[in-house]
Design a protein around this motif. Structure first.
Motif, short mmCIF file in Angstrom:
data_model
loop_
_atom_site.label_atom_id
_atom_site.label_comp_id
_atom_site.label_asym_id
_atom_site.label_seq_id
_atom_site.Cartn_x
_atom_site.Cartn_y
_atom_site.Cartn_z
N VAL A 32 0.84 -1.19 0.00
CA VAL A 32 0.00 0.00 0.00
C VAL A 32 0.88 1.24 0.00
CG1 VAL A 32 -0.20 0.11 2.53
CG2 VAL A 32 -2.00 1.11 1.09
N TYR A 33 0.38 2.30 -0.65
CA TYR A 33 1.13 3.56 -0.72
C TYR A 33 0.16 4.69 -1.03
CZ TYR A 33 0.83 2.91 -5.83
OH TYR A 33 0.39 2.73 -7.13
N THR A 34 0.64 5.91 -0.88
CA THR A 34 -0.14 7.08 -1.28
C THR A 34 0.51 7.71 -2.51
OG1 THR A 34 1.09 8.58 0.17
CG2 THR A 34 -0.90 7.55 1.07
N GLN A 35 -0.30 8.39 -3.29
CA GLN A 35 0.18 9.04 -4.50
C GLN A 35 -0.55 10.36 -4.69
OE1 GLN A 35 1.24 6.81 -8.21
NE2 GLN A 35 -0.56 7.84 -9.05
N ILE A 49 -4.96 6.75 -2.29
CA ILE A 49 -4.37 5.59 -1.64
C ILE A 49 -4.50 4.44 -2.62
CG2 ILE A 49 -4.58 3.92 0.24
CD1 ILE A 49 -5.55 6.18 2.02
N ARG A 50 -3.38 3.77 -2.90
CA ARG A 50 -3.36 2.73 -3.91
C ARG A 50 -2.68 1.47 -3.35
NH1 ARG A 50 -4.78 4.95 -8.85
NH2 ARG A 50 -4.26 2.96 -9.84
N VAL A 51 -2.97 0.36 -3.97
CA VAL A 51 -2.34 -0.92 -3.62
C VAL A 51 -1.76 -1.51 -4.89
CG1 VAL A 51 -2.80 -3.31 -2.94
CG2 VAL A 51 -3.71 -1.43 -1.58
N ILE A 52 -0.51 -1.98 -4.80
CA ILE A 52 0.14 -2.60 -5.95
C ILE A 52 0.29 -4.10 -5.71
CG2 ILE A 52 2.49 -2.19 -5.09
CD1 ILE A 52 3.33 -1.71 -8.01
N ASP A 53 0.00 -4.88 -6.75
CA ASP A 53 0.23 -6.32 -6.71
C ASP A 53 1.72 -6.54 -6.99
OD1 ASP A 53 0.59 -9.04 -8.10
OD2 ASP A 53 -1.42 -9.22 -7.25
N ALA A 60 -3.98 -0.68 -8.05
CA ALA A 60 -5.43 -0.46 -7.95
C ALA A 60 -5.71 0.69 -7.00
CB ALA A 60 -6.12 -1.73 -7.47
N LEU A 61 -6.71 1.50 -7.35
CA LEU A 61 -7.12 2.62 -6.50
C LEU A 61 -7.99 2.12 -5.35
CD1 LEU A 61 -7.39 5.74 -6.05
CD2 LEU A 61 -9.45 5.62 -7.48
N ILE A 62 -7.66 2.54 -4.15
CA ILE A 62 -8.48 2.22 -2.98
C ILE A 62 -9.41 3.39 -2.66
CG2 ILE A 62 -8.43 1.61 -0.53
CD1 ILE A 62 -7.40 -0.55 -2.44
N ILE A 95 -11.85 1.95 7.79
CA ILE A 95 -11.46 0.57 7.51
C ILE A 95 -11.89 0.22 6.08
CG2 ILE A 95 -11.57 -1.84 8.25
CD1 ILE A 95 -10.45 0.03 10.38
N GLY A 96 -10.96 -0.35 5.32
CA GLY A 96 -11.27 -0.75 3.96
C GLY A 96 -10.61 -2.07 3.63
N HIS A 97 -10.75 -2.49 2.37
CA HIS A 97 -10.21 -3.78 1.93
C HIS A 97 -9.42 -3.57 0.65
CE1 HIS A 97 -9.93 -8.02 0.84
NE2 HIS A 97 -10.33 -8.31 2.08
N ALA A 98 -8.26 -4.20 0.57
CA ALA A 98 -7.39 -4.00 -0.58
C ALA A 98 -7.99 -4.53 -1.88
CB ALA A 98 -6.05 -4.68 -0.33
N ARG A 99 -8.86 -5.52 -1.81
CA ARG A 99 -9.42 -6.13 -3.01
C ARG A 99 -10.88 -5.76 -3.24
NH1 ARG A 99 -5.46 -9.58 -4.72
NH2 ARG A 99 -4.05 -10.44 -3.12
N GLU A 100 -11.46 -5.03 -2.30
CA GLU A 100 -12.86 -4.59 -2.43
C GLU A 100 -12.94 -3.13 -1.99
OE1 GLU A 100 -15.75 -8.03 -1.32
OE2 GLU A 100 -14.01 -8.24 0.00
N ALA A 101 -12.50 -2.26 -2.89
CA ALA A 101 -12.33 -0.85 -2.54
C ALA A 101 -13.63 -0.16 -2.14
CB ALA A 101 -11.69 -0.10 -3.72
N ASP A 102 -14.78 -0.72 -2.55
CA ASP A 102 -16.05 -0.06 -2.24
C ASP A 102 -16.57 -0.40 -0.84
OD1 ASP A 102 -16.37 -2.69 -3.07
OD2 ASP A 102 -18.42 -2.35 -3.78
N LYS A 103 -15.91 -1.33 -0.17
CA LYS A 103 -16.39 -1.74 1.15
C LYS A 103 -15.56 -1.05 2.24
CE LYS A 103 -18.30 -6.23 -0.19
NZ LYS A 103 -18.30 -7.69 0.06
N THR A 104 -16.06 0.07 2.73
CA THR A 104 -15.38 0.81 3.79
C THR A 104 -16.38 1.17 4.89
OG1 THR A 104 -15.78 2.97 2.78
CG2 THR A 104 -13.75 1.82 2.14
#
Length: 721
Positions: A32-35, A49-53, A60-62, A95-104
């Motif tokens: 995870v990182y910010t950009q 806030i983004r997550v890289i595989d 992916a955008l969080i 609180i959020g999820h790296a693979r389900e960005a809409d669930k916060t």
């Protein structure tokens, strides 16, 4: 996919995405990182806030909420927590999820601004956290939105430290607050079952009974000033018994965390002070072992000297008072002459990871802790060789591999994975600029030279050539002089003074590291004391002579010199001395015109150390290196830039220099930003800064202007006396 490079202009530099260091999850599969980025078309900033595989490199955008910041992994899952700044000044924990960005969802909210989030797993579903924030005198979290506007603007002070960096000193102080994020047990009768909730926050400094202690240390302190574990929090702070305007002395506090929610008289943390008597200077980078039982940190010997050498202090057990200075020597100088900038424990707690500035690079070393009292510098294992390491964290839980965030003069963000057992086998996770290719830059543009300076001492300089460089052709010289003065030009990305921006105008950029520079051994750094216009100036003269005699691709008849802060001092000194006649134009950003102006600065320990005492005791030292004494010899066209909110070097310095230039009839210009401090941070202001600087120097070396001159003049006529 083909890379279509763009011309590396100031607009590209300032508008390009800026990535933070990345933090992998426990599995080592995601990071995870910010950009952030800025658009000069919409005049708006984006924050993501983004997550890289890590395997595929796909990002992916969080969230792109402008108030979102400080993302952290929650535990061994792919859940994240981040802070969200709200319009009323409060801060929510999202609180959020790296693979389900809409669930916060919101775990809780605290009644004021906080930042620098750190987490530690106490047990599954129960995490301790620490944040920093301003505290009122009673220890409660300060919220500027709650402050009633006073009827007067007056401020009365009765001791030093009226202002610091870019603001007036207020009664609110930085503090560390802690609390719990706890998952609600699963239950069919509870609507929030399985979700995390916030316990609230407690001021660690207040409950520890510490008076006058402030941490993180202003103005730049943050996550590097404290660390947390399930059993303890460690932090550094300036000695509250000493005035911070004249002292740098710090203490390290170790607070056991018997409870993360509430305290009784029996369980309140009794902070233990960790300090070695001979080491009375500043401290940095306190870190805890994984179980919180040991501490490592950096500490200086000399109070009142912010650039003294950092020593590595290892505290195997804070309770028994044993404190070990790594590389200690009988003469007190230490066996390693370099000054580390950060330290951390390796995953197994059996070694330290050490970041250090070394000959123009930011290098990562590993040091075993076995026999810590007797260990010698030859036990250091070098893990990197190029660029500049910004951060290092475990690549995954229970893995010896390291996730390293770094940059270079042509690459603004590089993430790699290193196995310390095979450090030459580097796995590239992601390069934001694809090794500089996105900007039309390449590592082949960067070179280095060594020359003999004052007292025949070797001096190092980095060289950056234009991307369109052709052997056999000559290019004008941009001679960049760094600030500090205890600082250095490194193989490191910068968004404020970026050598590649000047190179892409058509210059050969040379960045000397003269006497006083860091990364070349502490004696070389210390040698500038009492020598501001002495040895460093000689080094710069010798460097220019070396360029004239040895670099046939540099046209020294078309040379310009630029500098900021101490570099701004040096351009004013050069203006009054023979080297000034070698340049077609000079640029001074927030520099020093008169040494007496240093008395208006906030951190008085700085001139007191470098000039060897106060002005009334050593007036000759203050007068000897005063650029204003040599205005009789000023001849070279000069651009002066100075900002209103620079409380380190006040705007009177810039105005004085500009007035002298105008009175003498020397071609000159003055640029100021009323809302900027020692730096220029607003993107629109930064673009104007770059255009003004480049247009100024380009016209004197017959290079084209970068833009039309904006109509910013006051209409005042040029005065010649």
């Amino acid at each position: 996919m083909a890379i279509r490079p763009m011309k590396f202009t100031p607009e590209v530099l300032i508008g390009a995405p800026r990535r933070s260091s990345a933090v992998p999850n426990a599995a080592g599969t995601l990071a995870v990182y910010t950009q952030t980025s800025y658009s000069f078309e919409s005049h708006a900033k984006t924050n993501e806030i983004r997550v890289i595989d890590i395997d595929s490199g796909r990002s992916a955008l969080i969230t792109n909420d402008p108030g979102a910041n400080n993302p952290q992994w929650l535990d061994n899952s792919d859940q994240l927590v981040w802070l969200k700044t709200k319009a009323n000044g409060n801060t929510s924990f999202i609180i959020g999820h790296a693979r389900e960005a809409d669930k916060t969802y919101t775990a809780g909210t605290v009644p004021g601004p906080v930042s620098d989030l750190k987490l530690t797993v106490i047990e599954p579903g129960k995490l301790g956290f620490a944040v920093s924030g301003k505290a009122n005198p009673d220890g409660s979290l300060f919220n500027p939105h709650d402050v009633k506007k006073p009827h007067t603007s007056g401020k009365l002070y009765t001791s030093l430290f009226v202002r610091h960096w870019d603001s007036y000193v207020e009664p609110q102080k930085n503090s560390i607050f802690y609390g719990l994020l706890e998952k609600t047990p699963l239950s069919p009768t509870r609507r929030q079952a399985g979700k995390f909730s916030l316990s609230g926050i407690t001021n660690l400094i207040t409950v520890s009974g510490l008076t006058g202690v402030e941490s993180p240390i202003p103005p730049f302190g943050g996550t590097g000033d404290f660390d947390i574990s399930p059993s303890a929090i460690v932090f550094i702070a300036k000695d509250p018994s000493l005035n911070p305007a004249t002292h740098t002395s710090c203490s390290c506090y170790y607070s056991p965390m018997f409870s993360w929610t509430s305290w009784t008289n029996m369980s309140a943390p009794d902070a233990k002070v960790c300090k070695v008597a001979p080491l009375q200077g500043a401290m940095a980078s306190p870190v805890l072992s994984s179980d919180g039982s040991s501490i490592a940190l950096l500490t200086m010997r000399e109070d009142g000297y912010e650039s003294d050498k950092n020593r590595i202090l290892y505290v195997p057990n804070p309770w028994n008072g044993e404190m070990i200075e790594i590389f200690k020597s009988d003469d007190g100088e230490g066996l390693w002459n370099l000054s580390p900038s950060a330290v951390s424990f390796a995953q197994d707690d059996k070694s330290l990871l050490i970041q250090v500035e070394e000959t123009g690079r930011g290098i990562l070393y590993q040091l075993p802790l076995q026999n810590a009292r007797e260990v010698k510098p030859d036990a250091l294992k070098r893990l990197t060789r190029t660029g500049f390491v910004n951060d290092v964290v475990p690549a995954a839980a229970n893995s010896p591999k390291l996730f390293v965030s770094s940059s270079s003069l042509v690459d603004n963000s590089l993430w790699t994975i290193i196995d310390p057992s095979h450090p030459d086998h580097v796995q590239v996770v992601s390069s934001s600029s694809r090794g500089g290719a996105v900007f039309g830059l390449a590592p082949t543009q960067v070179d280095e030279i060594w020359f003999r300076g004052a007292e025949d001492h070797p001096v190092h300089a980095l060289v950056v050539k234009p991307s369109h460089f052709k052997p056999g052709e000559k290019y004008p010289l941009a001679y960049l002089i760094h600030g500090g003065p205890q600082g250095a030009w490194n193989d490191q990305w910068s968004t404020r003074w970026n050598p590649a921006v000047f190179a892409e105008q058509g210059y050969v950029v040379i960045t000397p590291n003269p006497t006083g520079s860091t990364g070349y051994g502490q004696p070389f750094t210390d040698a500038i004391r009492g020598e501001w216009g002495g040895k460093p100036y000689i080094d710069l003269v010798k460097g220019f002579e070396y360029i004239e005699q040895n670099l046939d691709y540099v046209d020294t008849s078309r040379a310009v010199a630029l500098g900021a802060s101490y570099g701004g001092y040096q351009t004013m000194w050069i203006q009054g001395h023979p080297l000034g006649r070698k340049f077609k134009a000079l640029v001074t950003h927030d520099g020093v015109f008169s040494m007496t102006g240093q008395l208006a600065s906030e951190e008085q320990y700085f001139p007191l150390h470098d000039l060897k005492g106060p002005i009334w005791k050593v007036p000759d030292n203050w007068a000897k290196w005063d650029p204003s004494r040599f205005t009789e010899h000023w001849r070279t066209p000069q651009l002066i830039i100075h900002n209103e909110k620079d409380y380190r070097l006040t705007i009177a310095e810039g105005l004085s220099a500009f007035n002298v230039l105008q009175l003498k009839g020397i071609e000159s210009a003055f640029l100021t930003f009323p809302d900027e401090n020692h730096w220029v941070l607003n993107p629109e202001n930064s673009l104007l800064w770059h255009h003004t600087v480049l247009n100024w120097i380009n016209k004197y070396v017959d290079l084209p202007a970068v833009s039309e001159e904006p109509d910013l003049s006051s209409g005042a006529a040029k005065l010649s006396v």
